[in-house]
Structures are given as C-alpha cells and as structure tokens.
Motif scaffolding. Sequence first.
Motif, short mmCIF file in Angstrom:
data_model
loop_
_atom_site.label_atom_id
_atom_site.label_comp_id
_atom_site.label_asym_id
_atom_site.label_seq_id
_atom_site.Cartn_x
_atom_site.Cartn_y
_atom_site.Cartn_z
N LEU A 33 -21.72 17.69 -13.27
CA LEU A 33 -23.10 17.28 -13.51
C LEU A 33 -23.39 17.40 -15.00
O LEU A 33 -23.86 18.41 -15.48
CB LEU A 33 -24.05 18.16 -12.70
N SER A 34 -23.08 16.34 -15.74
CA SER A 34 -23.32 16.33 -17.18
C SER A 34 -24.12 15.09 -17.54
O SER A 34 -24.31 14.20 -16.72
CB SER A 34 -21.99 16.36 -17.94
N VAL A 35 -24.58 15.02 -18.77
CA VAL A 35 -25.37 13.89 -19.22
C VAL A 35 -24.54 12.61 -19.07
O VAL A 35 -23.39 12.55 -19.49
CB VAL A 35 -25.82 14.07 -20.69
N GLY A 36 -25.12 11.62 -18.41
CA GLY A 36 -24.44 10.35 -18.17
C GLY A 36 -23.76 10.24 -16.82
O GLY A 36 -23.37 9.16 -16.41
N SER A 37 -23.60 11.36 -16.13
CA SER A 37 -22.91 11.31 -14.83
C SER A 37 -23.85 10.79 -13.75
O SER A 37 -25.06 10.94 -13.82
CB SER A 37 -22.36 12.68 -14.45
N SER A 38 -23.26 10.18 -12.73
CA SER A 38 -24.02 9.65 -11.59
C SER A 38 -24.03 10.67 -10.47
O SER A 38 -23.07 11.42 -10.28
CB SER A 38 -23.38 8.36 -11.08
N LEU A 39 -25.12 10.67 -9.73
CA LEU A 39 -25.21 11.53 -8.56
C LEU A 39 -25.96 10.79 -7.47
O LEU A 39 -26.77 9.91 -7.74
CB LEU A 39 -25.89 12.86 -8.89
N HIS A 40 -25.66 11.15 -6.25
CA HIS A 40 -26.32 10.56 -5.09
C HIS A 40 -27.07 11.67 -4.38
O HIS A 40 -26.49 12.65 -3.95
CB HIS A 40 -25.26 9.93 -4.17
N VAL A 52 -24.32 14.45 -4.05
CA VAL A 52 -22.90 14.12 -4.10
C VAL A 52 -22.59 13.77 -5.54
O VAL A 52 -23.20 12.88 -6.13
CB VAL A 52 -22.55 12.94 -3.17
N ILE A 53 -21.65 14.53 -6.12
CA ILE A 53 -21.23 14.32 -7.49
C ILE A 53 -19.71 14.18 -7.47
O ILE A 53 -19.01 15.10 -7.06
CB ILE A 53 -21.59 15.51 -8.39
N GLY A 113 -24.45 4.76 1.12
CA GLY A 113 -24.45 5.93 0.26
C GLY A 113 -23.15 6.70 0.22
O GLY A 113 -22.94 7.50 -0.69
N VAL A 114 -22.25 6.47 1.17
CA VAL A 114 -21.00 7.21 1.19
C VAL A 114 -20.10 6.76 0.03
O VAL A 114 -20.09 5.61 -0.37
CB VAL A 114 -20.28 7.08 2.56
N SER A 115 -19.38 7.71 -0.53
CA SER A 115 -18.47 7.42 -1.63
C SER A 115 -17.13 6.97 -1.06
O SER A 115 -16.64 7.52 -0.08
CB SER A 115 -18.27 8.69 -2.46
N LEU A 116 -16.55 5.95 -1.69
CA LEU A 116 -15.21 5.52 -1.28
C LEU A 116 -14.38 5.17 -2.50
O LEU A 116 -14.89 4.85 -3.57
CB LEU A 116 -15.27 4.35 -0.29
N TYR A 117 -13.08 5.29 -2.33
CA TYR A 117 -12.11 5.07 -3.40
C TYR A 117 -11.15 3.97 -2.96
O TYR A 117 -10.55 4.08 -1.90
CB TYR A 117 -11.35 6.37 -3.68
#
Length: 154
Positions: A33-40, A52-53, A113-117
């Motif tokens: 969790l830093s400046v510029g990071s995305s979170l849900h 979710v990070i 909203g779920v993260s996938l790769y």
Amino acid sequence: MLTLDQGVVGKIYQVTGFKNNLKQETHLKNLGLSVGSSLHFIEKQKTGGILVIKEAKVALDNELLKEILITEETHLNKISLSQLPVGQTSHVAAVLGTGAVKRRLLDMGITKGVSLYLRKKAPLGDPLQIKVRGYELSLRKAEADLIMVYEENK
C-alpha cells in the motif's frame, strides 16, 4: 480527495498519499500500500475495512483508514479478458452473457471485483490459462470474451 474510510465497497481506488506523521506508513508500504498503488475495497465493518492489494486481503481499522488518501480510478478502461496481455493481473469489471454460460463463470469464482492473473495463451489465442482465487483455470476464448476486466495503465 477522499480518505479510505469514505470509500465505497466494490470500487477500485488509487492511493494518493498519507496524512501527516503516519507511524504505520512503512508497514503499509511493506503490505504493498504505497502512493500510486491500486486497491479494491471489498468490505466495510464497524471497526474497519477489508481491502485487496496485489491479490492479498488486508484488514485495517477505521483510524488507519482515515489516514490514507485515495482517489477513484476512473481512468481505467474495460477490455475483455482475451485482450489482456499475458503476465498481467487485473480485476473483473463485469461478467457478461446470460443463462448457463454466465452461471458457469460465476460458479468458477469469476465474479465482479475478483483479481485474476493471465498466465498464458495458446498460440492461436484459444484456450487461455488464468489464475483466479488461488487456482488455475483454462477458458475458451469465447468465454474469455464475456469477462470484462480493467485495463490498468502502467
């Protein structure tokens, strides 16, 4: 500019900063969790919230949520999963389709909203292999076209 405690469940935000003299800033950066990071933002409770990070769920209390400055990620475009570059992680924006096909995708854990790769694609683009909710899944291109994801700007 909002603080994270003012965030809405289900939305994706970008961290723009932290309030003055935040003691836990180093710890938050270690969590991703830093400046510029995305979170849900996935859940709000009386005492805090769950985020979710980078595919990890993190619970933070309300006092900490009030110290994190955010902005809504409205600049993200939606593309189909089949258009996502190999090796990229994204969040599901919507699952299109109707009937049994949509039900099958939802039953496999592909929900908004779920993260996938996207792990890999076959040479002709069919099938695709993704990692979702900790397991590997192969999908036909026609199914992947029904899954809309956020195209994240790098």
